[in-house]
Design a protein around this motif. Structure first.
Motif, mmCIF file in Angstrom:
data_model
loop_
_atom_site.group_PDB
_atom_site.id
_atom_site.type_symbol
_atom_site.label_atom_id
_atom_site.label_comp_id
_atom_site.label_asym_id
_atom_site.label_seq_id
_atom_site.Cartn_x
_atom_site.Cartn_y
_atom_site.Cartn_z
ATOM 1 N N GLU A 75 -2.573 -31.573 -1.808
ATOM 2 C CA GLU A 75 -3.729 -30.227 -0.428
ATOM 3 C C GLU A 75 -4.838 -30.499 -0.595
ATOM 4 O OE1 GLU A 75 -2.063 -26.463 -2.320
ATOM 5 O OE2 GLU A 75 0.057 -26.835 -2.257
ATOM 6 N N LEU A 76 -5.250 -31.298 -1.062
ATOM 7 C CA LEU A 76 -6.726 -30.929 -0.695
ATOM 8 C C LEU A 76 -7.059 -31.524 -0.104
ATOM 9 C CD1 LEU A 76 -9.594 -30.543 -2.188
ATOM 10 C CD2 LEU A 76 -9.610 -33.390 -3.083
ATOM 11 N N ALA A 77 -6.108 -32.670 0.929
ATOM 12 C CA ALA A 77 -6.575 -33.668 2.320
ATOM 13 C C ALA A 77 -6.823 -32.338 3.637
ATOM 14 C CB ALA A 77 -6.079 -34.333 2.857
ATOM 15 N N GLU A 78 -5.441 -31.600 3.245
ATOM 16 C CA GLU A 78 -5.389 -30.163 4.436
ATOM 17 C C GLU A 78 -6.846 -29.337 4.032
ATOM 18 O OE1 GLU A 78 -1.311 -29.411 3.551
ATOM 19 O OE2 GLU A 78 -0.780 -30.879 3.535
ATOM 20 N N ALA A 79 -7.189 -28.960 3.037
ATOM 21 C CA ALA A 79 -7.799 -28.359 2.699
ATOM 22 C C ALA A 79 -9.706 -28.939 3.401
ATOM 23 C CB ALA A 79 -8.268 -27.783 1.007
ATOM 24 N N LEU A 80 -10.103 -30.367 3.382
ATOM 25 C CA LEU A 80 -10.563 -30.107 3.429
ATOM 26 C C LEU A 80 -10.465 -30.722 5.538
ATOM 27 C CD1 LEU A 80 -12.131 -33.311 0.679
ATOM 28 C CD2 LEU A 80 -12.949 -31.063 1.098
ATOM 29 N N ALA A 81 -9.919 -30.926 5.692
ATOM 30 C CA ALA A 81 -9.252 -31.542 7.564
ATOM 31 C C ALA A 81 -9.284 -29.881 8.073
ATOM 32 C CB ALA A 81 -7.981 -32.156 7.464
ATOM 33 N N ALA A 82 -9.287 -28.541 7.391
ATOM 34 C CA ALA A 82 -9.258 -27.687 7.787
ATOM 35 C C ALA A 82 -10.785 -26.667 8.502
ATOM 36 C CB ALA A 82 -8.407 -26.743 6.899
ATOM 37 N N ASP A 83 -11.423 -27.595 7.047
ATOM 38 C CA ASP A 83 -12.732 -26.877 7.676
ATOM 39 C C ASP A 83 -13.553 -27.492 8.714
ATOM 40 O OD1 ASP A 83 -15.130 -26.035 7.634
ATOM 41 O OD2 ASP A 83 -16.038 -28.136 6.801
ATOM 42 N N ASP A 84 -13.646 -26.612 9.842
ATOM 43 C CA ASP A 84 -13.959 -27.418 11.276
ATOM 44 C C ASP A 84 -15.648 -28.022 11.322
ATOM 45 O OD1 ASP A 84 -11.184 -26.873 12.015
ATOM 46 O OD2 ASP A 84 -11.990 -24.720 12.805
ATOM 47 N N ALA A 85 -15.502 -28.895 11.157
ATOM 48 C CA ALA A 85 -16.759 -29.010 10.592
ATOM 49 C C ALA A 85 -16.799 -30.814 12.034
ATOM 50 C CB ALA A 85 -17.390 -29.764 9.700
ATOM 51 N N THR A 86 -17.520 -30.527 12.664
ATOM 52 C CA THR A 86 -17.786 -31.711 13.516
ATOM 53 C C THR A 86 -18.164 -32.772 12.601
ATOM 54 O OG1 THR A 86 -19.869 -31.288 14.733
ATOM 55 C CG2 THR A 86 -17.737 -30.711 15.808
ATOM 56 N N ALA A 87 -19.872 -32.908 12.239
ATOM 57 C CA ALA A 87 -20.911 -33.408 11.581
ATOM 58 C C ALA A 87 -20.297 -33.023 10.266
ATOM 59 C CB ALA A 87 -22.253 -33.643 11.467
ATOM 60 N N PRO A 88 -20.407 -35.049 9.735
ATOM 61 C CA PRO A 88 -19.840 -35.457 8.164
ATOM 62 C C PRO A 88 -20.169 -34.400 7.733
ATOM 63 C CG PRO A 88 -20.923 -37.339 9.722
ATOM 64 C CD PRO A 88 -21.158 -36.145 10.392
ATOM 65 N N ARG A 89 -19.435 -34.227 5.895
ATOM 66 C CA ARG A 89 -19.784 -33.233 5.998
ATOM 67 C C ARG A 89 -20.565 -33.638 4.086
ATOM 68 N NH1 ARG A 89 -18.189 -27.337 6.030
ATOM 69 N NH2 ARG A 89 -19.120 -27.153 4.545
ATOM 70 N N PRO A 90 -21.449 -33.514 3.787
ATOM 71 C CA PRO A 90 -21.257 -34.211 2.124
ATOM 72 C C PRO A 90 -20.236 -32.851 1.136
ATOM 73 C CG PRO A 90 -23.293 -32.400 2.683
ATOM 74 C CD PRO A 90 -22.150 -32.464 3.699
ATOM 75 N N LEU A 107 -8.474 -38.987 -6.614
ATOM 76 C CA LEU A 107 -8.851 -38.321 -6.124
ATOM 77 C C LEU A 107 -10.070 -38.899 -4.732
ATOM 78 C CD1 LEU A 107 -9.826 -35.853 -6.082
ATOM 79 C CD2 LEU A 107 -12.153 -36.892 -7.351
ATOM 80 N N LEU A 108 -10.883 -40.401 -4.945
ATOM 81 C CA LEU A 108 -11.045 -40.939 -4.110
ATOM 82 C C LEU A 108 -10.403 -41.372 -3.170
ATOM 83 C CD1 LEU A 108 -13.868 -42.407 -6.333
ATOM 84 C CD2 LEU A 108 -14.663 -40.935 -4.783
ATOM 85 N N VAL A 109 -9.289 -42.129 -4.077
ATOM 86 C CA VAL A 109 -8.014 -42.357 -2.784
ATOM 87 C C VAL A 109 -7.750 -40.913 -1.226
ATOM 88 C CG1 VAL A 109 -5.468 -43.599 -2.365
ATOM 89 C CG2 VAL A 109 -7.327 -44.687 -3.726
ATOM 90 N N VAL A 110 -7.627 -40.278 -2.173
ATOM 91 C CA VAL A 110 -7.084 -38.414 -1.218
ATOM 92 C C VAL A 110 -7.939 -38.334 0.021
ATOM 93 C CG1 VAL A 110 -6.443 -36.426 -1.173
ATOM 94 C CG2 VAL A 110 -5.222 -37.509 -2.838
ATOM 95 N N LEU A 111 -9.945 -38.852 -1.035
ATOM 96 C CA LEU A 111 -10.937 -38.485 -0.167
ATOM 97 C C LEU A 111 -11.058 -39.707 1.008
ATOM 98 C CD1 LEU A 111 -12.958 -36.579 -2.722
ATOM 99 C CD2 LEU A 111 -11.904 -35.821 -1.022
ATOM 100 N N ARG A 112 -11.095 -40.660 0.694
ATOM 101 C CA ARG A 112 -10.988 -42.047 1.703
ATOM 102 C C ARG A 112 -9.877 -41.290 3.141
ATOM 103 N NH1 ARG A 112 -10.127 -47.745 -0.364
ATOM 104 N NH2 ARG A 112 -7.506 -47.072 -0.512
ATOM 105 N N GLY A 113 -9.218 -40.369 2.679
ATOM 106 C CA GLY A 113 -8.364 -40.505 4.258
ATOM 107 C C GLY A 113 -8.805 -39.468 4.810
ATOM 108 N N VAL A 114 -9.918 -38.523 4.275
ATOM 109 C CA VAL A 114 -10.384 -37.758 5.425
ATOM 110 C C VAL A 114 -12.078 -37.320 5.674
ATOM 111 C CG1 VAL A 114 -10.807 -35.315 4.673
ATOM 112 C CG2 VAL A 114 -9.461 -35.728 3.004
ATOM 113 N N PRO A 115 -11.475 -37.937 7.760
ATOM 114 C CA PRO A 115 -12.588 -38.427 7.958
ATOM 115 C C PRO A 115 -13.723 -36.616 7.862
ATOM 116 C CG PRO A 115 -10.748 -36.721 9.360
ATOM 117 C CD PRO A 115 -10.125 -37.842 7.711
ATOM 118 N N GLY A 116 -14.696 -37.232 8.401
ATOM 119 C CA GLY A 116 -15.452 -36.866 7.894
ATOM 120 C C GLY A 116 -16.329 -36.439 6.281
ATOM 121 N N VAL A 117 -16.214 -36.717 5.713
ATOM 122 C CA VAL A 117 -16.691 -36.496 4.036
ATOM 123 C C VAL A 117 -17.145 -37.175 3.477
ATOM 124 C CG1 VAL A 117 -14.980 -35.173 2.282
ATOM 125 C CG2 VAL A 117 -14.480 -34.711 4.150
#
Length: 125
Positions: A75-90, A107-117
């Motif tokens: 559920e991590l990708a959904e939780a990070l994508a739910a954050d409405d940030a247009t700019a890249p978030r650290p 974990l890094l494979v999951v994070l690679r699929g999330v845009p803007g992180v």
């Protein structure tokens, strides 16, 4: 009288058989796949911007928590994508306990699929 000893010729058949078996063995045990690469950024001295507040992810061997709230890896990708940030978030990733390299890679494979992180691994404590 001297008996004439004939020299026996060396048979190359067994040598060819051995070479063929070695070739077959090495061909079957080799891998011809290309391994995936995971981009990793380590924490270091840098400049922080006050505009974007970083997310904080704690990784333990048996659990994950995003900004203090428990979250499953699926559920991590959904939780990070739910954050409405247009700019890249650290995203600061802190390792807790004996986290395995496989868990960090998953974990890094999951994070690679999330845009803007932009994930930064802080290290184990």
């Amino acid at each position: 009288m001297r008996s004439i000893r004939r020299r026996r010729r060396i048979s190359m058949t067994s040598l060819v058989d051995v070479i063929f078996l070695l070739l077959l063995f090495f061909m079957l045990t080799s891998t011809f796949t290309r391994f995936a690469e995971v981009e990793l950024t380590s924490g270091g001295g840098g400049t922080a911007t006050a505009e974007t507040r970083p997310l904080f992810l704690q990784v333990a061997p048996d659990r994950l928590s995003l900004n203090g709230a428990p979250v499953a890896l699926e559920e991590l990708a959904e939780a990070l994508a739910a954050d409405d940030a247009t700019a890249p978030r650290p995203l600061l990733v802190a390792l807790r306990g004996e986290v395995t390299a496989q868990r960090l890679t998953d974990l890094l494979v999951v994070l690679r699929g999330v845009p803007g992180v932009q994930a930064t691994v802080l290290g184990a404590s």
